[in-house]
Design a protein around this motif. Structure first.
Motif, mmCIF file in Angstrom:
data_model
loop_
_atom_site.group_PDB
_atom_site.id
_atom_site.type_symbol
_atom_site.label_atom_id
_atom_site.label_comp_id
_atom_site.label_asym_id
_atom_site.label_seq_id
_atom_site.Cartn_x
_atom_site.Cartn_y
_atom_site.Cartn_z
ATOM 1 N N ALA A 32 1.045 -1.389 0.096
ATOM 2 C CA ALA A 32 0.298 -0.008 -0.221
ATOM 3 C C ALA A 32 0.703 0.773 0.000
ATOM 4 C CB ALA A 32 -0.871 -0.484 1.461
ATOM 5 N N HIS A 33 1.878 0.678 0.530
ATOM 6 C CA HIS A 33 3.375 1.951 0.412
ATOM 7 C C HIS A 33 3.982 2.207 -0.905
ATOM 8 C CE1 HIS A 33 5.273 5.515 2.518
ATOM 9 N NE2 HIS A 33 6.588 4.492 1.923
ATOM 10 N N VAL A 34 3.641 1.620 -1.226
ATOM 11 C CA VAL A 34 4.258 1.608 -2.445
ATOM 12 C C VAL A 34 3.931 1.372 -3.734
ATOM 13 C CG1 VAL A 34 6.857 0.802 -1.284
ATOM 14 C CG2 VAL A 34 5.562 -0.801 -3.331
ATOM 15 N N ILE A 35 2.658 1.653 -3.808
ATOM 16 C CA ILE A 35 1.655 1.206 -5.301
ATOM 17 C C ILE A 35 1.694 2.615 -5.682
ATOM 18 C CG2 ILE A 35 0.162 1.091 -3.932
ATOM 19 C CD1 ILE A 35 0.966 -0.545 -7.325
ATOM 20 N N ALA A 36 1.453 2.951 -6.991
ATOM 21 C CA ALA A 36 1.594 4.172 -7.636
ATOM 22 C C ALA A 36 -0.142 4.103 -7.146
ATOM 23 C CB ALA A 36 1.853 4.294 -9.104
ATOM 24 N N PRO A 37 -0.198 5.556 -7.193
ATOM 25 C CA PRO A 37 -2.214 6.031 -7.869
ATOM 26 C C PRO A 37 -2.225 4.843 -8.992
ATOM 27 C CG PRO A 37 -0.674 7.946 -7.270
ATOM 28 C CD PRO A 37 0.119 6.941 -7.516
ATOM 29 N N ASN A 38 -3.925 4.801 -9.242
ATOM 30 C CA ASN A 38 -3.981 3.705 -10.177
ATOM 31 C C ASN A 38 -3.647 2.292 -10.106
ATOM 32 O OD1 ASN A 38 -6.408 5.651 -10.491
ATOM 33 N ND2 ASN A 38 -5.166 6.736 -10.874
ATOM 34 N N GLY A 39 -3.444 2.054 -9.451
ATOM 35 C CA GLY A 39 -1.310 1.019 -9.931
ATOM 36 C C GLY A 39 -2.489 -0.329 -9.764
ATOM 37 N N THR A 40 -1.793 -1.707 -9.492
ATOM 38 C CA THR A 40 -2.637 -2.747 -9.619
ATOM 39 C C THR A 40 -1.947 -3.823 -8.822
ATOM 40 O OG1 THR A 40 -4.171 -2.098 -11.346
ATOM 41 C CG2 THR A 40 -3.823 -5.329 -10.532
ATOM 42 N N ILE A 41 -2.563 -4.177 -7.710
ATOM 43 C CA ILE A 41 -1.949 -5.947 -6.875
ATOM 44 C C ILE A 41 -2.289 -6.590 -7.061
ATOM 45 C CG2 ILE A 41 -0.671 -6.361 -4.600
ATOM 46 C CD1 ILE A 41 -1.458 -3.172 -3.097
ATOM 47 N N ALA A 42 -1.741 -7.389 -7.455
ATOM 48 C CA ALA A 42 -2.083 -8.446 -8.797
ATOM 49 C C ALA A 42 -1.574 -10.412 -7.778
ATOM 50 C CB ALA A 42 -1.963 -9.251 -10.218
ATOM 51 N N VAL A 43 -2.465 -10.562 -6.304
ATOM 52 C CA VAL A 43 -1.910 -11.317 -5.575
ATOM 53 C C VAL A 43 -2.389 -12.949 -6.079
ATOM 54 C CG1 VAL A 43 -2.650 -12.285 -3.058
ATOM 55 C CG2 VAL A 43 -2.697 -9.541 -4.315
ATOM 56 N N TYR A 44 -1.364 -13.720 -5.695
ATOM 57 C CA TYR A 44 -1.836 -14.995 -5.967
ATOM 58 C C TYR A 44 -0.935 -15.795 -4.751
ATOM 59 C CZ TYR A 44 3.525 -15.931 -6.940
ATOM 60 O OH TYR A 44 4.730 -15.761 -6.409
ATOM 61 N N GLY A 45 -1.551 -15.489 -3.418
ATOM 62 C CA GLY A 45 -1.081 -15.627 -2.516
ATOM 63 C C GLY A 45 -1.330 -15.200 -1.012
ATOM 64 N N SER A 46 -1.138 -15.813 -0.037
ATOM 65 C CA SER A 46 -0.983 -15.613 1.280
ATOM 66 C C SER A 46 -1.115 -16.241 2.330
ATOM 67 C CB SER A 46 -2.236 -14.474 1.811
ATOM 68 O OG SER A 46 -2.094 -13.508 2.434
ATOM 69 N N PHE A 61 -7.477 0.113 4.571
ATOM 70 C CA PHE A 61 -7.830 0.786 3.595
ATOM 71 C C PHE A 61 -7.953 1.916 3.119
ATOM 72 C CE2 PHE A 61 -11.955 2.867 2.007
ATOM 73 C CZ PHE A 61 -12.423 1.517 0.821
ATOM 74 N N GLY A 62 -7.410 2.888 3.880
ATOM 75 C CA GLY A 62 -7.202 4.055 3.965
ATOM 76 C C GLY A 62 -6.077 4.708 3.051
ATOM 77 N N PRO A 63 -4.844 4.051 3.520
ATOM 78 C CA PRO A 63 -3.993 4.129 2.126
ATOM 79 C C PRO A 63 -4.212 3.516 0.666
ATOM 80 C CG PRO A 63 -2.521 3.450 4.644
ATOM 81 C CD PRO A 63 -4.406 3.650 4.422
#
Length: 330
Positions: free
Chosen positions: A232-246, A256-258
């Motif tokens: 959340a800290h390093v993603i650019a505005p309108n960027g995407t975090i593509a998640v395949y695991g946790s 949620f705020g950031p």
């Protein structure tokens, strides 16, 4: 045909057994593939161990594990051209919602799940293209062209991450990869422009510094629960975090705020459910990258069919430098 099967959950050495059953005949729309290699993935290990959420018993009386594999078509069902007989192929979703997967000398499945394998590509590489290859391709290219963009690939030394680094570089992206100390050189080998220690307490600051102080356009994420604050800290505005695991935290708490004030997209990938158009695009990316010599799919170890339990245990231990395969015809 010879196969490995299980009928209850438990440790690999306790529940995986060698069996012999009649070789199936393909139904209409199906092909029969004589397999050479079967790929073993963490999802196969979790399914056999009974650790998938909400699953308390095996969904079928007997299960042949594994969804990935490669081999050649030896028979076709009605509606499939006989010209496909003899064709080398790689398999996707071999055991997804089906009892019989690729840990066998043969598999029958819908014809489009047996993808023609390019002549210059080995069967071992073909057995890595299903779950790891398609996941990496969708994670990198799921929102379109990455040329000129900066991608952060968390876990760049893992099998999916290693492929994702290569695909992103092939696509013209700048790549920042993270890895554990033991995997830093492997992530560099994949071609990352910058490689950072996954455990660094100031990781977010170092990610930004590696990108000249600016946020990254896209993140490929292997451990959402552990890394979401950094993401959340390093993603650019309108960027995407593509998640395949946790795997380390299956109930992550989201900042949620950031994320809101970045208008960030959280794209959760389950490659088994990838729509056809997107899957076809991923297959094209993989084949094109292989044709260009831009994609290597290292194999850490090949086990014989009789040692499939050891292959599962190798996946459970982690820390390997490539995929784990089972040679089913030896």
């Amino acid at each position: 045909m010879n196969c490995i099967q299980y009928s209850r959950f438990g440790p690999a050495a306790d529940v995986l057994t060698l069996a012999h059953m009649p070789t199936p005949d393909p139904n209409p729309g199906e092909v029969l593939v004589e397999l050479s290699y079967s790929g073993v993935n963490p999802s196969d290990v979790k399914a056999r161990g009974g650790t998938r959420p909400g699953v308390t018993k095996p969904p079928f009386d007997a299960i042949i594990p594994h969804s990935d594999g490669a081999g050649r078509i030896v028979a076709v069902g009605d509606g499939i051209s006989a010209e496909r007989i003899g064709q080398r192929v790689w398999i996707w979703n071999g055991q997804w919602q089906r009892p019989f997967g690729t840990c066998a000398t043969h598999i029958c499945l819908p014809a489009d799940q047996a993808v023609p394998l390019p002549n210059a590509v080995s069967d071992q590489t073909g057995a890595v293209l299903g779950i790891p290859g398609l996941t990496a391709a969708q994670a990198v290219f799921g929102s379109g062209d990455v040329k000129g963009k900066t991608l952060l690939i968390q876990g760049g030394a893992g099998t999916v991450g290693f492929l994702a680094v290569q695909l992103a570089k092939w696509g013209g992206a700048r790549v920042i990869a993270t890895a554990r100390e033991a995997g830093l050189d492997r992530a560099r080998e994949a071609g990352a422009d910058a490689v950072l220690n996954y455990a660094d307490p100031d990781l977010a600051d170092h990610i930004l510094a590696a990108n000249d102080g600016t946020p990254v356009d896209r993140i490929i994420e292997v451990e959402l629960g552990r890394n979401i604050d950094t993401d959340a800290h390093v993603i650019a505005p309108n960027g995407t975090i593509a998640v395949y695991g946790s795997a380390l935290d299956m109930t992550p708490k989201l900042p949620f705020g950031p994320l809101l004030f970045k208008a960030a997209t959280l794209d959760i990938l389950l490659i088994y459910l990838l729509p056809k158009a997107e899957r076809d695009a991923c297959i094209l990316h993989l084949h094109d990258a292989l044709a260009d010599g831009a994609l290597s799919c290292p194999v850490a170890h090949v086990f014989p069919l009789t040692e499939t339990a050891a292959a599962h245990e190798a996946v459970e231990r982690g820390g390997r430098d490539g995929a784990i395969l089972v040679e089913v015809q030896a």
